[in-house]
Write an enzyme that holds these catalytic residues in place. Structure first.
Site, short mmCIF file in Angstrom:
data_model
loop_
_atom_site.label_atom_id
_atom_site.label_comp_id
_atom_site.label_asym_id
_atom_site.label_seq_id
_atom_site.Cartn_x
_atom_site.Cartn_y
_atom_site.Cartn_z
N GLU A 1 -64.06 -14.92 41.84
CA GLU A 1 -64.33 -15.59 43.11
C GLU A 1 -65.83 -15.87 43.23
OE1 GLU A 1 -63.31 -12.94 46.28
OE2 GLU A 1 -63.45 -14.46 47.87
N LYS B 1 -59.61 -20.99 49.98
CA LYS B 1 -59.07 -19.68 50.38
C LYS B 1 -58.49 -19.72 51.80
CE LYS B 1 -60.63 -14.80 50.29
NZ LYS B 1 -61.82 -13.94 50.03
N CYS C 1 -58.53 -13.57 46.17
CA CYS C 1 -58.86 -12.25 46.72
C CYS C 1 -57.97 -11.81 47.90
CB CYS C 1 -60.34 -12.22 47.08
SG CYS C 1 -61.04 -10.53 47.04
#
Lengths: 279, 279
Positions: free
Chosen positions: A42, A111, A144
């Site tokens: 990330e 995200k 994540c």
């Protein structure tokens, strides 16, 4: 057979030019190992612990930045999924992942679930996580904290993903002696639940006092660890595993059971079920 | 504080009268340990490996059977969740769990997801898994294979459950050396994802050649094992743990995050999302 290589390296906050080169170098290393798919952490271009939003903005690049084309060129026949700090058309910053293949950008995912102070810097994504077909492989992409929502792997599996790929930056959290990082337990469960493979690429290094778990892990469709999954002791490593992705197409687990078609959504009784039909 | 006691005992197939007595005995033992809530295995009254449907039917009892009232009496102030083989009003058999408290039946839950040959014997439940308030504790109930669907713990957590209780019969499945039973990994992830406690009661013994995992486990709201979780070596045991259930009411995991309100159902893009609004 699919060889996956996760590059658990240490981006350097405040050095976006150097980070772009580091990513290209790790793509090269993965390719040299014969990987079919390389995964990078990330925010590999920017680092994570920003002093302020201006620092993130200074490291951001647009999805049509020449850097991504350059990475795709370096990757050759190999596919790449890498986290980067994206400057959107709308002027907002996104915590994104790019899928590269065949010399070009195949998809950019922003995200969905932002962690902690990311909310002060980034705008959350507004589109579902994608399933991208690269070289005949159906790859789902998460980032994540997305992994903490079992709806996300489920959604990707229902849409045909065989391998879930996740760039992550896992800050170290307390865990009992002898236990795996809790995020690894979560990923094992997601793989088993959905009968999909997973490749999760964490980062190394220490950044402004923040330590990272270095928990990069590759998991098979039964939920067992194939490579990584420990907390590494070194600063950087390439975690490599060979996977037979076609096994993820078989969702049968007994003569009478199939992990996806056995679902009974009409009985899950979510209070916000109405909201779920809006997607 | 809540003391949970899981009675991992060995029901005997073909001996329904004896099993009803065994359940009462284990309820007594749990009570003697000062438990607030006792959990017993799936199909504790009947055993699991039926020769045929007739054998299951011979062991079945209705939800208003005096046996359940007798168990409730034996339990005293303690709450009980126990699996039993239910004969429905409709003449069908159900793989059910009863919640007992205050001398009476509080709820009966019929297993939603049937495993393997259970499909040949039982009818699946037609109602969502319940959240039952007993003595101020909000308890969600699942049975065995239900746990493999992350939608189920999620649904119970969204409806306010603080503790998920699951009677199970986990047949031994292969696992790599040194690994926990995969169902335990699944349960750890479910607890952590939803910030709920879990008490899963497996069974002991061997039945018509079938070995059981004996993986009874109590898990805290951070996803860590408090008691059990290994595969036991003995035939029968009481797994006891003290839990502070109020901790499950706090879903915040950072200054900016809450595991339930961070959900973004509009982006999960389930193909059957429409079906999910029918519940």
């Amino acid at each position: 057979m699919t060889r996956v290589a996760c590059a658990e390296f240490a981006p350097v906050v405040g050095d976006p030019v150097g980070n772009r080169r580091r990513v290209a170098d790790w793509i090269t290393r993965a390719r040299e190992q014969g990987a079919d798919l390389a995964v990078l952490p990330e925010l590999a271009t920017s680092g994570y612990v920003f002093a302020d939003t201006a620092e993130a903005r200074a490291a951001a690049m647009a999805a049509d930045d020449v850097t991504l084309a350059e990475w795709a060129r370096v990757a050759g026949e190999m596919s790449v999924v890498a986290g980067f700090c994206e400057l959107g058309d709308d002027g907002a910053l996104y915590n994104s992942a790019v899928v590269l293949h065949g010399g070009r950008v195949q998809a950019v995912y922003r995200k969905t679930h932002l962690w902690d102070r990311e909310r002060l810097v980034f705008r959350p994504g507004a589109e579902p996580a994608p399933v991208v077909e690269v070289a005949g492989r159906r790859v789902g992409v998460l980032i994540c904290y997305d992994l903490e929502f079992p709806e996300m792997p489920r959604s990707l599996a229902l849409r045909g993903a065989e391998l879930l790929v996740a760039p992550v930056n896992w800050p170290v959290v307390p865990r009992p002696e002898g236990e795996r990082p809790p995020e690894v337990v979560q990923a094992m469960a997601a793989a088993r639940t959905n009968r999909v493979f997973m490749a999760v690429c964490d980062r190394g290094g220490t950044e402004r006092g923040q330590e990272w778990t270095r928990g990069t892990v590759v998991i098979d469709e039964a939920g067992w660890i194939v490579a990584g999954g420990d907390a590494a002791t070194g600063e950087e490593r390439l975690v490599v595993a060979d996977l037979t992705l076609s096994r993820a197409r078989n969702k049968a687990i007994s003569a009478h059971n199939d992990v996806l078609s056995d679902r009974r959504p009409e009985l899950y009784g979510y209070p916000d079920a109405r909201g779920m039909s809006a997607g």
